[in-house]
Design an enzyme around this catalytic site. Structure first.
Site, PDB file in Angstrom:
ATOM      1  CB  SER A  88     -16.721 -52.595  43.638  1.00 48.04           C
ATOM      2  OG  SER A  88     -17.591 -52.988  42.607  1.00 48.04           O
ATOM      3  CB  ALA A  89     -11.689 -50.861  45.956  1.00 48.65           C
TER       4      ALA A  89
END
EC number: 3.1.1.-
Length: 429
Positions: A88-89
């Protein structure tokens, strides 16, 4: 003043030898010695993988270090070009693409998404604005009915979301773990005619003069090399666990439902088929130095090395009007989502914004102090899982302390990669 923290500061892009992964390579300003030591402690042995840490201060790199192994077998040492999937970065990178388009007047945050992407206006979504969607308020977080094959086809997922009926959480903060990416890529495609993988290259990597930011698998001729995910290889074969996860996803947890699909665990193992897809919320591949450079530009008012990456006005808008921290309806923890990034619900311990990914890889920026950092690694579901998801908070605390000292007493940017780190002024941390 030179500070010895065990960093091997030879300027080499890869490292040979059976023990190379046990050493820290790279460079750091001596004020950041404690930061380097804390980072090094994360990778005590082969089974714990490897990673990299990069820090920017006022647009200058002051830490660029790496340690450990880039493969599950523990034979390939981490290098400056090793890049894991950061999960999710990736959302922070995708959001930054949208901000680059907005900066050129192609997108207005207050305009309805359907103004650019007419198909999105179906089933009661005609008034949803770009800002609403970037705040995870579109009511489209669920993946119910989507197969693994669907998720590996970004065009299919964009079309599904355009036609979807919003759920009961429309207008409320409810983390869109995977669908956020396709909502952004559908919007970007509508205004540019290009897919998000290409936009990562044109809007992020090229203007930042770096190769280390990719959506999915890097091209074969790219210097960036994908680091294998380190996780228990027998989890996917555990029928009881798989059944339990499926039931949890569909009956109890909106957050779990927003990220679970059949074959989810197996998809990130082996050769990671997710890398061959375009999942702009989850399958970004990044080096620490490239991700930190992107956030370093934001921390420095939108400029880095004389490159105007984002306008100062847009960066100001990212730091202002951040909403009250409220519990997210899917994650059940308070988070501050704002234009694709999030803050941390822990007071002043971690000021700024960015995005953390599953496993703990993170990119972060604080324009008010000029500090930005990225920590990436390839460890997932290891015995250190809790440490991985909290460790970056401690490292950021050390970074802030070191940055304050560096400002008081002066600091030296690390030497550009490829030059001898032992030259005057290029201190190894």
């Amino acid at each position: 003043m030179m500070v010895d923290t065990g960093v091997d500061h030879r300027a080499v892009s890869s490292h040979d030898g059976p023990d190379a992964g046990r050493r820290v390579f790279g460079a750091a300003d001596p004020r950041f010695a404690c930061v380097v030591r804390a980072f090094a402690s994360m990778f005590p042995g082969r089974r714990f993988g490897g990673g990299a840490l990069a820090v920017y201060l006022d647009g200058q790199p002051v830490v660029d270090v790496w340690k450990g192994w880039a493969d599950r077998a523990g034979w390939v040492p981490w290098s400056a070009d090793s890049a894991p999937m950061v999960f999710s970065a990736t959302k922070g990178m995708t959001a930054t693409v949208i901000h680059r388009l907005a900066d050129r007047g192609l997108i207005d945050y207050e305009a309805p998404v359907a103004e650019y992407w007419p198909a999105f206006g179906a089933n009661g979504k005609a008034t949803l604005t770009v800002r609403d969607v970037m705040r995870h308020q579109a009511g489209l977080s669920g993946l119910r009915g989507a197969t693994q094959q669907d998720l590996l086809d970004h065009v299919v997922m964009e079309e599904r979301l355009a036609a979807a009926v919003p759920g009961r959480l429309l207008g409320k903060s409810a983390y869109h773990a995977l669908t956020f990416g396709w909502l952004m890529s559908g919007l970007a495609r509508a205004v540019t005619g290009k897919d998000m993988r290409l936009l990562f290259r044109e809007e992020l990597a090229e203007p930042l003069d770096t190769d280390g930011l990719h959506l999915g698998r890097p091209p074969a001729d790219a210097p960036t090399r994908v680091a294998e995910i380190i996780m228990p290889q027998d989890i996917a074969a555990n029928a009881v666990l798989t059944c339990a996860m499926r039931r949890l996803a569909h009956r109890f947890s909106g957050g779990f439902r927003s990220m679970y699909f059949p074959g989810a665990i197996a998809a990130v193992q082996g050769e990671a088929p997710l890398l061959d897809a375009e999942i702009p919320a989850a399958n970004g591949v990044a080096t620490a130095r490239a991700l930190a450079r992107m956030y370093g530009a934001i921390a420095n008012g939108g400029e880095i090395d004389g490159i105007r990456f984002l306008s100062r006005e847009l960066v100001t808008g990212l730091t202002r009007n951040r909403r009250q921290v409220l519990p997210d309806r899917n994650l059940l923890v308070p988070l501050n989502f704002h234009l694709g990034y999030h803050g941390m619900p822990i007071g002043n311990v971690m000021p700024g914004f960015g995005h953390v990914g599953l496993g703990g890889s993170i990119g972060w920026t604080d324009p008010e102090t000029g500090v930005a950092f990225a920590l990436v690694h390839n460890r997932l579901l290891s015995p250190l899982v809790m440490t991985d998801h909290a460790g970056f908070v401690g490292i950021y605390h050390l970074i802030r302390q070191a940055a304050a000292q560096a400002r008081k007493r002066g600091y030296q940017p690390v030497t550009p990669f490829g030059a001898p780190y032992s030259e005057p002024g290029a201190a190894a941390g």
